[in-house]
Design a protein around this motif. Structure first.
Motif, PDB file in Angstrom:
ATOM      1  N   ILE A 245       0.875  -1.178   0.000  1.00  0.00           N
ATOM      2  CA  ILE A 245       0.000   0.000   0.000  1.00  0.00           C
ATOM      3  C   ILE A 245       0.909   1.224   0.000  1.00  0.00           C
ATOM      4  O   ILE A 245       1.846   1.308   0.798  1.00  0.00           O
ATOM      5  CB  ILE A 245      -0.934   0.022   1.225  1.00  0.00           C
ATOM      6  N   LYS A 246       0.625   2.153  -0.892  1.00  0.00           N
ATOM      7  CA  LYS A 246       1.517   3.299  -1.085  1.00  0.00           C
ATOM      8  C   LYS A 246       0.750   4.613  -0.905  1.00  0.00           C
ATOM      9  O   LYS A 246      -0.336   4.781  -1.447  1.00  0.00           O
ATOM     10  CB  LYS A 246       2.135   3.236  -2.491  1.00  0.00           C
ATOM     11  N   PHE A 247       1.341   5.506  -0.136  1.00  0.00           N
ATOM     12  CA  PHE A 247       0.817   6.862   0.033  1.00  0.00           C
ATOM     13  C   PHE A 247       1.905   7.859  -0.340  1.00  0.00           C
ATOM     14  O   PHE A 247       3.094   7.616  -0.102  1.00  0.00           O
ATOM     15  CB  PHE A 247       0.388   7.131   1.484  1.00  0.00           C
ATOM     16  N   TRP A 310       7.176  14.233  -4.512  1.00  0.00           N
ATOM     17  CA  TRP A 310       6.691  13.723  -3.228  1.00  0.00           C
ATOM     18  C   TRP A 310       7.480  12.463  -2.879  1.00  0.00           C
ATOM     19  O   TRP A 310       8.162  11.878  -3.716  1.00  0.00           O
ATOM     20  CB  TRP A 310       5.198  13.381  -3.289  1.00  0.00           C
ATOM     21  N   LEU A 311       7.357  12.050  -1.637  1.00  0.00           N
ATOM     22  CA  LEU A 311       7.896  10.762  -1.211  1.00  0.00           C
ATOM     23  C   LEU A 311       6.777   9.719  -1.205  1.00  0.00           C
ATOM     24  O   LEU A 311       5.642  10.029  -0.820  1.00  0.00           O
ATOM     25  CB  LEU A 311       8.501  10.853   0.191  1.00  0.00           C
ATOM     26  N   ASP A 312       7.094   8.505  -1.603  1.00  0.00           N
ATOM     27  CA  ASP A 312       6.137   7.400  -1.507  1.00  0.00           C
ATOM     28  C   ASP A 312       6.437   6.608  -0.246  1.00  0.00           C
ATOM     29  O   ASP A 312       7.545   6.074  -0.088  1.00  0.00           O
ATOM     30  CB  ASP A 312       6.245   6.478  -2.723  1.00  0.00           C
ATOM     31  N   ALA A 313       5.462   6.565   0.658  1.00  0.00           N
ATOM     32  CA  ALA A 313       5.571   5.726   1.855  1.00  0.00           C
ATOM     33  C   ALA A 313       4.863   4.408   1.549  1.00  0.00           C
ATOM     34  O   ALA A 313       3.663   4.387   1.273  1.00  0.00           O
ATOM     35  CB  ALA A 313       4.931   6.422   3.053  1.00  0.00           C
ATOM     36  N   ILE A 314       5.606   3.320   1.600  1.00  0.00           N
ATOM     37  CA  ILE A 314       5.085   2.019   1.172  1.00  0.00           C
ATOM     38  C   ILE A 314       5.160   1.033   2.327  1.00  0.00           C
ATOM     39  O   ILE A 314       6.214   0.860   2.949  1.00  0.00           O
ATOM     40  CB  ILE A 314       5.897   1.464  -0.016  1.00  0.00           C
ATOM     41  N   VAL A 315       4.038   0.395   2.634  1.00  0.00           N
ATOM     42  CA  VAL A 315       4.034  -0.682   3.618  1.00  0.00           C
ATOM     43  C   VAL A 315       3.872  -1.989   2.857  1.00  0.00           C
ATOM     44  O   VAL A 315       2.996  -2.130   2.005  1.00  0.00           O
ATOM     45  CB  VAL A 315       2.922  -0.498   4.665  1.00  0.00           C
ATOM     46  N   ARG A 316       4.749  -2.935   3.151  1.00  0.00           N
ATOM     47  CA  ARG A 316       4.757  -4.228   2.453  1.00  0.00           C
ATOM     48  C   ARG A 316       4.476  -5.332   3.463  1.00  0.00           C
ATOM     49  O   ARG A 316       5.063  -5.355   4.547  1.00  0.00           O
ATOM     50  CB  ARG A 316       6.110  -4.441   1.780  1.00  0.00           C
ATOM     51  N   TYR A 317       3.619  -6.261   3.113  1.00  0.00           N
ATOM     52  CA  TYR A 317       3.216  -7.312   4.046  1.00  0.00           C
ATOM     53  C   TYR A 317       2.834  -8.564   3.266  1.00  0.00           C
ATOM     54  O   TYR A 317       2.556  -8.529   2.060  1.00  0.00           O
ATOM     55  CB  TYR A 317       2.028  -6.842   4.902  1.00  0.00           C
ATOM     56  N   LEU A 318       2.834  -9.681   3.975  1.00  0.00           N
ATOM     57  CA  LEU A 318       2.436 -10.957   3.387  1.00  0.00           C
ATOM     58  C   LEU A 318       0.980 -11.254   3.713  1.00  0.00           C
ATOM     59  O   LEU A 318       0.503 -10.956   4.807  1.00  0.00           O
ATOM     60  CB  LEU A 318       3.328 -12.090   3.913  1.00  0.00           C
ATOM     61  N   ALA A 324      -6.213 -11.076  -0.230  1.00  0.00           N
ATOM     62  CA  ALA A 324      -5.446  -9.857  -0.496  1.00  0.00           C
ATOM     63  C   ALA A 324      -6.331  -8.625  -0.618  1.00  0.00           C
ATOM     64  O   ALA A 324      -6.035  -7.570  -0.037  1.00  0.00           O
ATOM     65  CB  ALA A 324      -4.614 -10.036  -1.773  1.00  0.00           C
ATOM     66  N   GLY A 325      -7.412  -8.718  -1.370  1.00  0.00           N
ATOM     67  CA  GLY A 325      -8.277  -7.558  -1.585  1.00  0.00           C
ATOM     68  C   GLY A 325      -8.941  -7.080  -0.310  1.00  0.00           C
ATOM     69  O   GLY A 325      -8.974  -5.879  -0.024  1.00  0.00           O
ATOM     70  N   ARG A 326      -9.476  -8.001   0.473  1.00  0.00           N
ATOM     71  CA  ARG A 326     -10.172  -7.631   1.713  1.00  0.00           C
ATOM     72  C   ARG A 326      -9.201  -7.015   2.720  1.00  0.00           C
ATOM     73  O   ARG A 326      -9.514  -6.006   3.371  1.00  0.00           O
ATOM     74  CB  ARG A 326     -10.856  -8.858   2.322  1.00  0.00           C
ATOM     75  N   VAL A 327      -8.004  -7.623   2.847  1.00  0.00           N
ATOM     76  CA  VAL A 327      -7.022  -7.097   3.792  1.00  0.00           C
ATOM     77  C   VAL A 327      -6.571  -5.703   3.373  1.00  0.00           C
ATOM     78  O   VAL A 327      -6.445  -4.795   4.209  1.00  0.00           O
ATOM     79  CB  VAL A 327      -5.816  -8.055   3.895  1.00  0.00           C
ATOM     80  N   LYS A 328      -6.333  -5.493   2.092  1.00  0.00           N
ATOM     81  CA  LYS A 328      -5.888  -4.182   1.626  1.00  0.00           C
ATOM     82  C   LYS A 328      -6.948  -3.108   1.893  1.00  0.00           C
ATOM     83  O   LYS A 328      -6.614  -1.997   2.325  1.00  0.00           O
ATOM     84  CB  LYS A 328      -5.567  -4.233   0.128  1.00  0.00           C
TER      85      LYS A 328
END
Length: 354
Positions: A245-247, A310-318, A324-328
């Motif tokens: 997920i990227k902001f 801008w900076l991209d803040a990215i959280v990566r997870y398994l 995948a869709g519901r968790v995101k």
């Protein structure tokens, strides 16, 4: 804790799908070679003796030792030759069953392949006996060649699909229940028949942009697996996929606060049970060629420079691929709520600057 982890790893490794997947990797220990049982050896030995006896009998017939029945000798020779070929084919079939089919780990695959082998053996025996007893070899070979050519052209596509089905049984690029992508088709495998595979489609670019089922099914011939790249999201050795997920945030934002917040919320959402399972499969993954890759059970946060200043803040997870869709979706809501609650530390693009 370490003993508990080892116990769970061993339990997972005993699953049939995991054992089969590990056997297909080059980094695992060499596969145990299939061994013939005593009764198999006796069976093969008996056939060798019978084959030798038939050969000796055929040799004796050439000397016309049975003068009182000389007119029957040519016919007896044909029968003897047919019997020898039958015994030889049965012996070859037995060897193939023990050393080829017997080496396959899946009991279901072994059962299906043995059914196919018996059918093919029966047809071959019937055709061989008729050819030897009632026709000469030259005519038989010409007939086989012409028949094979015509028949091959007529059933080329179904036959290739049938071979594709055998490939799926032996190599297991996917199984029923797996989430896969083949060409433009994406979905969960719900059926693998002799000639085609059926997917329960998800996404579907013309209908949905997420991984939610579309309600449609996709059927394609099994021959496609022989010529297309297969993406399997459900590898038994590591049944998870990485998601991100990227902001976009401003350079002046509190990056430490953003990193800590995103990592904490993602870890809470993924859950301790999920991360424990990742640790188990990470140990199994270490026995494959990808053992050098970094696999973290906890979510990680990284920053990248965006081309739009801008900076991209990215959280990566398994995450399990089917979740995948519901968790995101849940994570985006929680992350935005937390980050928007600290506007002085987290500076998002605003208005037309987005």
């Amino acid at each position: 804790m370490a003993d508990e982890l080892r116990t769970e790893v061993e339990q997972v490794k005993q699953r049939e799908d995991v054992k089969q997947a590990l056997k297909q990797t080059t980094a695992t220990a060499p596969k145990d070679q299939p061994k013939a049982r005593t009764k198999d050896k006796v069976w093969l030995g008996t056939h060798c003796i019978v084959l030798i006896a038939l050969g000796v009998f055929y040799y004796l017939l050439q000397f016309r030792v049975f003068g009182f029945a000389a007119r029957y000798v040519p016919y007896v020779q044909k029968v003897d030759k047919a019997a020898a070929v039958v015994v030889l084919l049965l012996a070859i079939a037995k060897v193939a069953d023990v050393y080829l089919i017997g080496s396959i780990g899946s009991a279901v695959s072994r059962y299906n392949l043995r059914r196919i082998a018996k059918l093919l053996l029966g047809l071959l025996l019937l055709f061989t006996v008729i050819s030897i007893v009632f026709q000469n070899w030259y005519t038989t070979l010409v007939s086989i060649g012409l028949f094979s050519l015509v028949f091959g052209l007529a059933v080329q596509t179904p036959m290739t699909s049938f071979l594709g089905w055998i490939y799926i049984l032996v190599r297991a690029p996917y199984r029923v229940g797996d989430r896969v992508k083949i060409g433009d088709a994406t979905g969960d495998v719900i059926d693998v028949s002799y000639l085609d595979t059926t997917l329960w489609e998800f996404g579907g670019g013309d209908l949905l942009s997420t991984d939610h089922p579309t309600g449609r099914i996709i059927k394609f011939p099994n021959s496609k697996v022989l010529s297309s790249t297969v993406y399997n999201y459900s590898w038994p050795v590591f049944p998870y996929v990485w998601n991100e997920i990227k902001f976009s945030v401003a350079y002046e934002s509190d990056l430490e606060f953003i990193s800590e917040t995103m990592q904490r919320i993602a870890a809470e959402e993924v859950g301790e049970r999920m991360m424990k399972q990742v640790r188990v499969f990470r140990e199994i993954l270490a026995q494959t060629p990808v053992d050098q890759l970094e696999v973290r059970e906890y979510p990680s946060v990284l920053f990248r420079v965006n081309s739009n200043t801008w900076l991209d803040a990215i959280v990566r997870y398994l995450v399990p691929p089917k979740e995948a869709g519901r968790v995101k979706t849940r994570l985006i809501k929680k992350l935005l709520a937390e980050l928007n609650a600290a506007p002085d530390r987290v500076m998002f693009p605003k208005s037309n600057a987005r």
